[in-house]
Motif scaffolding. Structure first.
Motif: not given
Lengths: 453, 370
Positions: A8, A78-80, A82-83, A399-402, A406-407
């Protein structure tokens, strides 16, 4: 999860760095274009119209690349991260939305007028469009830097029940004390970049014996604007920035100066390699007491070193931060010297015949790009381990679920795509420079043979 | 206040779809309606001055969503991670194609970017439609308010859906058809000669496809997301959108047949506005509907940016929005009328008689937004 954080960070760092290669040229060029168009309007000189048209083409190219590489940055919040967006969106959403609404619209609307409205609009409208481009691009920079300044020095927020931050004063956010020097420093840097590029193109034409009249205009404009901007770069903007870092983020200051131990009468390290094992600088070349004087105007002032802070608060990549800062400051000084020399020769009327200095001007075009990149690395690496200084650590913002797979996939995609983008930009810019500033009547036919497309 | 911003964000996004929608449509049709290089240049010139301005509606909508409902922005963007990054790549390719095509005159260079332009436009239209489908169907939000969906799972809109399932795919195809119709209408308005005839013919054909796909999607939506019906039962006023949309689509087909170019384009714009209004009415107050547990849904109330922020945002937003509308109307007006390439004519000639070439505009395409 640790590797997702790494990807990220790398992805944002890479895409932001690559993106900023373009806006720094467009922001500076917006100012110089306004100057060229004003000269053209005022004197009615065809020469300046041609020059303005030529640089508008380069502006448009750089702007286009800036837009396409800029949108991924807004998305990545937003994508990477999120928190982080969830945590701080109540505050920085303001400035980012304002950027999208005002500045972007101004820029893209009036660029359309300049590019497609050659024949539909008079010179006055074109001048007005240039003014709007200037306002739009500098406003854009302002909103983005307001966002960054808030991350460096959070102000004007309240903590809600669920731990998220809400804004409590818009004017407080927009007049963040941190923002003033940061914006001034960044915008002068953009003018330096553009001036160097303009002078370099002029020097290239003069040395290769093409477009001689234009070459002289470009060199003159570039050298004068560049010399002024270089001077402002160092004082007061660079100095003001450094002072506020030592005041509010002393740890960052100590880290980029490579000051491991708290000292009375601290010096400035010009050259040397930081050794984090022994907490010393290898092969140092030091100006004694210089740091104490610059920060506190006192030969024997006490400057806090890294050892004054707990180790878990230290930026996680000290050597890179140290080098970034030294590259920025070093290149900045070299550029200022080159510009001063060129200005002196220009004033004595010898610049256009002085081949070595013209070569120097031509070759120094990449340096401001490297310097501004290093400058942003200084700011951002120095902010670590915080994402929002003192409030949210970088590791808590992703982001907790990415997950890392994927990253990494998207990071690799961006690397490939941006390599292609970079190559295309170089090809395009070489093509524009090769064509050079052309008379108006040839203009549409010259580019495509059929209007603008 | 939250409701106001819900309406604004929806309106901005809808305007984006109406405006950038026609240049997506033009992009998809581009290889099918052009035969010569001159025609290709004409088509590109028709969207050349406006597409970038259209695209910033997306950036502005994204920014406003982030500003007003940061929690929904965070959850949505990280949840649709792969799809969104691919949207970015496609937008980059499309932008590159439009920027770079004209820079070299080698035929292969131009063919390459023609392909990129058209392909990216098509996939973007599909993805945006599928995105809307995802918002209607809902996403598997966890109690913390985050989710992650794969690109596809088993193509059914169950509790563990992918971004693509039969419903979202249907929405994607409907979106592509509608945007093609919209783009063809725009093109017909901007061109003449053979190009005009081909654009008008495409509009007629895609009009029927759009009609059929829209009907299927409309019928399917309440089954995929029963919650949509609640708002309509409670506030039947929302059916106004449905009726307007239906009338607008029929009017588009009729106007197209009678060769009222401007009216056809205006009604296809109105159709898109009404359809998206329809969805927004049904989803309110949800921003992201949870397929897992309705309590996990992100609504405009639990995702808000706080009372002060939303209030103060109003001040700069109204000012900025007025500026935006003015500049957009100005640009669209300035480039109104059929595209003329100056191949033979000298610049002064084409400048001297603009009125004979340009019809006076009976109304402006930006009007529905006010």
């Amino acid at each position: 999860m640790a590797s997702a954080l790494l990807y990220d960070r790398l992805q944002f760092a890479f895409t932001a760095t690559f993106h900023y290669l373009f806006p720094q040229l467009t922001m500076g060029l917006a100012l110089l274009l306004l100057y060229l168009r004003s000269r053209a309007l005022w004197s009615g000189d065809e020469q300046y119209h041609q020059a303005a048209r030529f640089w508008t083409k380069i502006f448009a190219l750089s702007f286009g690349f800036g837009v396409v590489t800029g949108i991924p940055l807004e998305f990545q919040f937003g994508t990477n991260w999120a928190k982080f967006s969830n945590f701080a969106g109540g505050v920085i959403g303001q400035t980012l939305a304002m950027e999208g609404l005002f500045a972007f619209f101004l820029e893209s609307t009036f660029l359309g007028v300049l590019l497609f409205g050659e024949k539909r609009f008079g010179f006055r409208v074109q001048w007005f469009a240039s003014l709007m481009l200037f306002l739009g691009s500098w406003l854009s920079g302002y909103f983005i830097l307001a966002t960054n300044a808030w991350m460096q020095h959070p102000v004007a927020y309240t903590v809600a029940d669920d731990g998220r931050l809400f804004l409590n004063s818009l004017s407080g956010l927009l007049t963040n004390p941190w923002l003033f020097w940061q914006y001034a420093h960044n915008m002068t840097a953009a003018v330096v970049t553009t001036s160097c590029v303009m002078a370099a193109v002029g020097a290239f034409y003069l040395l290769s014996g093409n477009h001689l009249a234009h070459a002289k205009t470009f060199i003159q404009t570039g050298v004068v604007a560049g010399a002024i901007a270089c001077a402002l770069m160092i004082f007061p903007t660079g100095h003001g920035n450094a002072k506020q870092v030592f005041e509010h983020q002393p740890l960052k200051g100590a880290a980029f100066e490579g000051l491991f131990r708290t000292e009375r009468g601290a010096g400035i390290v010009l050259v040397g390699q930081p050794n984090t094992e022994t907490m010393t600088i290898d092969n140092p070349l030091v100006v004694p007491s210089a740091l104490s004087i610059l920060v506190y105007y006192d030969l024997w002032a006490n400057v806090k070193g890294l050892d004054a802070f707990p180790k878990e608060e230290w930026p996680d990549n000290l050597p890179l931060l140290y080098y970034a800062y030294h590259i920025m400051a070093g290149l900045g000084t070299i550029l200022a010297a080159i510009m001063a020399l060129a200005l002196l020769l220009l004033w004595r009327g010898r610049l256009f015949t002085s081949k070595p200095v013209l070569w120097l001007l031509m070759l120094c075009a990449p340096f401001p790009y490297i310097a501004t990149t290093a400058g942003w690395m200084t700011t951002e690496l120095g902010r670590q381990p915080w994402l929002v200084y003192g409030l949210l650590r970088t590791a808590q913002g992703t982001s907790p679920l990415v997950h890392s797979g994927n990253a990494l996939f998207t990071l690799l995609g961006f690397l490939g795509l941006y390599l292609l983008l970079g190559l295309l930009f170089l090809i395009m810019i070489m093509e524009i420079v090769r064509q050079g500033p052309v008379p108006v009547t040839d203009y549409p036919a010259q580019t495509t043979g059929s209007g603008t497309y | 206040m939250e409701t106001f911003w819900y309406a604004i964000v929806t309106l901005m996004l809808t305007m984006y779809v109406v405006l950038d929608g026609f240049d997506f449509g033009v992009g998809i049709l581009y290889p099918f309606v052009t035969r010569t290089e001159t025609e290709r240049c004409t088509v590109l010139d028709s969207i050349g001055p406006v597409w970038k301005g259209n695209e910033v509606w997306l950036v502005a909508s994204g920014g406003l969503l982030f500003f007003a409902f940061p929690r929904a922005y965070a959850a949505g963007f990280s949840g649709f991670y792969l799809a969104l990054v691919m949207v970015l790549w496609l937008l980059i390719f499309r932008g590159l194609a439009l920027e770079l095509r004209s820079q070299l005159s080698h035929p292969l260079w131009r063919q390459l970017w023609d392909l990129a332009f058209s392909g990216a436009s098509f996939f973007l239209a599909i993805v945006f439609g599928a995105a809307l489908g995802n918002l209607i169907r809902g996403v598997p939000l966890n109690p913390e308010g985050y989710f992650f969906v794969a690109l596809w799972t088993d193509f059914t809109p169950g509790p563990e859906p992918g971004i693509l399932d039969w419903f979202t795919l249907l929405m994607g195809l409907a979106s592509a058809a509608i945007l093609m119709l919209h783009g063809a209408n725009y093109l017909a308005m901007k061109t003449d000669g053979d190009l005009y005839l081909r654009a008008a013919a495409s509009a007629k054909r895609t009009g029927w496809i759009a009609l059929v796909l829209t009907c299927i999607a409309m019928l399917a939506s309440p089954f995929v997301q029963p919650a949509l019906r609640l708002n309509y039962t409670a506030h039947p006023l929302g059916y106004l959108f449905t009726v307007t949309g239906a009338l607008a689509l029929i009017a588009t087909v009729v106007f197209r047949r009678r060769q009222h170019d401007v009216a056809a384009f205006a009604t296809s714009s109105l159709f898109i506005l009404a359809m998206l209004g329809n969805v927004a009415w049904g989803c309110y107050p949800n921003l992201l509907i949870a397929t897992t547990n309705p309590a996990s849904s992100l609504t405009i109330f639990n995702a808000t940016a706080g009372a002060y922020g939303l209030r103060v945002g109003l001040v700069w937003f109204l000012f900025g929005f007025a500026l935006v509308i003015t500049s957009q109307v100005y640009v669209h007006r300035a480039f109104w009328g059929k595209v003329r390439l100056d191949l033979e004519s000298s610049p002064t000639e084409s400048h001297a008689s603009p009125d004979s070439q340009r019809e006076r505009l009976p109304f402006d395409i930006n009007r529905p937004s006010r």
